[in-house]
Design a protein around this motif. Sequence first.
Motif, PDB file in Angstrom:
ATOM      1  N   ALA A   1       0.843  -1.201   0.000  1.00 34.24           N
ATOM      2  CA  ALA A   1       0.000   0.000   0.000  1.00 34.24           C
ATOM      3  C   ALA A   1       0.876   1.248   0.000  1.00 34.24           C
ATOM      4  CB  ALA A   1      -0.916   0.002   1.214  1.00 34.24           C
ATOM      5  N   ARG A   2       0.444   2.232  -0.755  1.00 33.84           N
ATOM      6  CA  ARG A   2       1.216   3.472  -0.862  1.00 33.84           C
ATOM      7  C   ARG A   2       1.318   4.182   0.491  1.00 33.84           C
ATOM      8  NH1 ARG A   2       3.086   6.526  -4.858  1.00 33.84           N
ATOM      9  NH2 ARG A   2       2.146   5.186  -6.409  1.00 33.84           N
ATOM     10  N   HIS A   3       0.210   4.244   1.224  1.00 33.97           N
ATOM     11  CA  HIS A   3       0.185   4.914   2.531  1.00 33.97           C
ATOM     12  C   HIS A   3      -0.741   4.146   3.463  1.00 33.97           C
ATOM     13  CE1 HIS A   3       2.205   8.459   0.968  1.00 33.97           C
ATOM     14  NE2 HIS A   3       1.361   8.427  -0.056  1.00 33.97           N
ATOM     15  N   ILE A   4      -0.360   4.106   4.750  1.00 27.20           N
ATOM     16  CA  ILE A   4      -1.229   3.553   5.783  1.00 27.20           C
ATOM     17  C   ILE A   4      -1.325   4.600   6.891  1.00 27.20           C
ATOM     18  CG2 ILE A   4      -1.640   1.709   7.447  1.00 27.20           C
ATOM     19  CD1 ILE A   4      -0.006  -0.152   5.701  1.00 27.20           C
ATOM     20  N   PHE A   5      -2.542   4.956   7.231  1.00 28.17           N
ATOM     21  CA  PHE A   5      -2.803   5.928   8.287  1.00 28.17           C
ATOM     22  C   PHE A   5      -3.485   5.194   9.441  1.00 28.17           C
ATOM     23  CE2 PHE A   5      -2.911   8.102   4.229  1.00 28.17           C
ATOM     24  CZ  PHE A   5      -2.072   9.178   4.450  1.00 28.17           C
ATOM     25  N   TYR A   6      -3.008   5.426  10.652  1.00 34.52           N
ATOM     26  CA  TYR A   6      -3.531   4.718  11.818  1.00 34.52           C
ATOM     27  C   TYR A   6      -4.285   5.657  12.750  1.00 34.52           C
ATOM     28  CZ  TYR A   6      -0.342   1.029  10.398  1.00 34.52           C
ATOM     29  OH  TYR A   6       0.309   0.056   9.682  1.00 34.52           O
ATOM     30  N   ASN A   7      -5.441   5.204  13.190  1.00 34.18           N
ATOM     31  CA  ASN A   7      -6.168   5.874  14.263  1.00 34.18           C
ATOM     32  C   ASN A   7      -5.651   5.345  15.595  1.00 34.18           C
ATOM     33  OD1 ASN A   7      -7.929   7.495  12.763  1.00 34.18           O
ATOM     34  ND2 ASN A   7      -9.388   5.835  12.531  1.00 34.18           N
ATOM     35  N   THR A   8      -5.964   6.064  16.647  1.00 33.03           N
ATOM     36  CA  THR A   8      -5.607   5.641  17.995  1.00 33.03           C
ATOM     37  C   THR A   8      -6.369   4.359  18.348  1.00 33.03           C
ATOM     38  OG1 THR A   8      -5.339   7.959  18.586  1.00 33.03           O
ATOM     39  CG2 THR A   8      -5.557   6.388  20.402  1.00 33.03           C
ATOM     40  N   PRO A   9      -5.680   3.362  18.903  1.00 35.21           N
ATOM     41  CA  PRO A   9      -6.391   2.138  19.315  1.00 35.21           C
ATOM     42  C   PRO A   9      -7.440   2.425  20.391  1.00 35.21           C
ATOM     43  CG  PRO A   9      -4.019   1.766  19.296  1.00 35.21           C
ATOM     44  CD  PRO A   9      -4.233   3.248  19.109  1.00 35.21           C
ATOM     45  N   GLY A  10      -8.500   1.635  20.406  1.00 37.54           N
ATOM     46  CA  GLY A  10      -9.506   1.708  21.463  1.00 37.54           C
ATOM     47  C   GLY A  10     -10.599   2.728  21.255  1.00 37.54           C
ATOM     48  N   LEU A  11     -10.681   3.312  20.084  1.00 36.44           N
ATOM     49  CA  LEU A  11     -11.679   4.360  19.867  1.00 36.44           C
ATOM     50  C   LEU A  11     -13.101   3.836  19.755  1.00 36.44           C
ATOM     51  CD1 LEU A  11      -9.830   6.798  17.455  1.00 36.44           C
ATOM     52  CD2 LEU A  11     -10.213   7.040  19.903  1.00 36.44           C
TER      53      LEU A  11
ATOM     54  N   GLU B   1     -14.659   2.724  21.970  1.00 34.47           N
ATOM     55  CA  GLU B   1     -15.275   3.145  23.231  1.00 34.47           C
ATOM     56  C   GLU B   1     -15.602   4.640  23.229  1.00 34.47           C
ATOM     57  OE1 GLU B   1     -12.455   1.968  26.183  1.00 34.47           O
ATOM     58  OE2 GLU B   1     -12.784  -0.160  25.815  1.00 34.47           O
ATOM     59  N   ARG B   2     -15.082   5.377  22.241  1.00 33.27           N
ATOM     60  CA  ARG B   2     -15.309   6.822  22.145  1.00 33.27           C
ATOM     61  C   ARG B   2     -15.707   7.172  20.708  1.00 33.27           C
ATOM     62  NH1 ARG B   2      -9.645   7.976  23.797  1.00 33.27           N
ATOM     63  NH2 ARG B   2      -9.964   9.952  22.758  1.00 33.27           N
ATOM     64  N   PRO B   3     -16.957   6.911  20.349  1.00 30.99           N
ATOM     65  CA  PRO B   3     -17.390   7.062  18.954  1.00 30.99           C
ATOM     66  C   PRO B   3     -17.179   8.459  18.364  1.00 30.99           C
ATOM     67  CG  PRO B   3     -19.138   6.094  20.298  1.00 30.99           C
ATOM     68  CD  PRO B   3     -18.024   6.421  21.211  1.00 30.99           C
ATOM     69  N   ALA B   4     -17.359   9.497  19.145  1.00 31.85           N
ATOM     70  CA  ALA B   4     -17.175  10.853  18.606  1.00 31.85           C
ATOM     71  C   ALA B   4     -15.720  11.075  18.197  1.00 31.85           C
ATOM     72  CB  ALA B   4     -17.618  11.897  19.628  1.00 31.85           C
ATOM     73  N   GLU B   5     -14.796  10.606  19.016  1.00 27.50           N
ATOM     74  CA  GLU B   5     -13.367  10.734  18.688  1.00 27.50           C
ATOM     75  C   GLU B   5     -12.998   9.832  17.511  1.00 27.50           C
ATOM     76  OE1 GLU B   5      -9.398  12.035  18.781  1.00 27.50           O
ATOM     77  OE2 GLU B   5     -11.275  12.913  19.451  1.00 27.50           O
ATOM     78  N   LEU B   6     -13.591   8.660  17.448  1.00 21.48           N
ATOM     79  CA  LEU B   6     -13.373   7.763  16.311  1.00 21.48           C
ATOM     80  C   LEU B   6     -13.799   8.455  15.016  1.00 21.48           C
ATOM     81  CD1 LEU B   6     -12.766   5.040  14.951  1.00 21.48           C
ATOM     82  CD2 LEU B   6     -15.077   4.321  15.587  1.00 21.48           C
ATOM     83  N   GLU B   7     -14.971   9.053  15.021  1.00 22.34           N
ATOM     84  CA  GLU B   7     -15.460   9.762  13.837  1.00 22.34           C
ATOM     85  C   GLU B   7     -14.520  10.892  13.449  1.00 22.34           C
ATOM     86  OE1 GLU B   7     -19.287  12.425  12.422  1.00 22.34           O
ATOM     87  OE2 GLU B   7     -19.479  11.157  14.187  1.00 22.34           O
TER      88      GLU B   7
END
Length: 85
Positions: free
Chosen positions: A32-42, A44-50
């Motif tokens: 893959a050209r790029h991989i972007f990671y979100n913080t693990p465990g989100l 539990e925090r849907p607004a932050e996940l969004e």
Amino acid sequence: MGQVSFSDIAIVSCGTLSLDLRYLQKSGFLDARHIFYNTPGLHERPAELERQLIYRINKAKEKAATKNNGKRSHRKWPVEKRYGG
């Protein structure tokens, strides 16, 4: 069966999968050209996940535009409309 390539793909993933995805990169399977990671465990925090998903998807779109010399890709990504961004 031909070789699978992800070279024209940007991935947005949960950080929990980072070890697995890096292993696949090092093994030569995932190109893959790029991989972007979100913080693990989100989950539990849907607004932050969004918030993080919208941010990372926009970063992926910027990278795609850079790859195409600033021209819009033929793919449409109406993420902001679906998720209220």
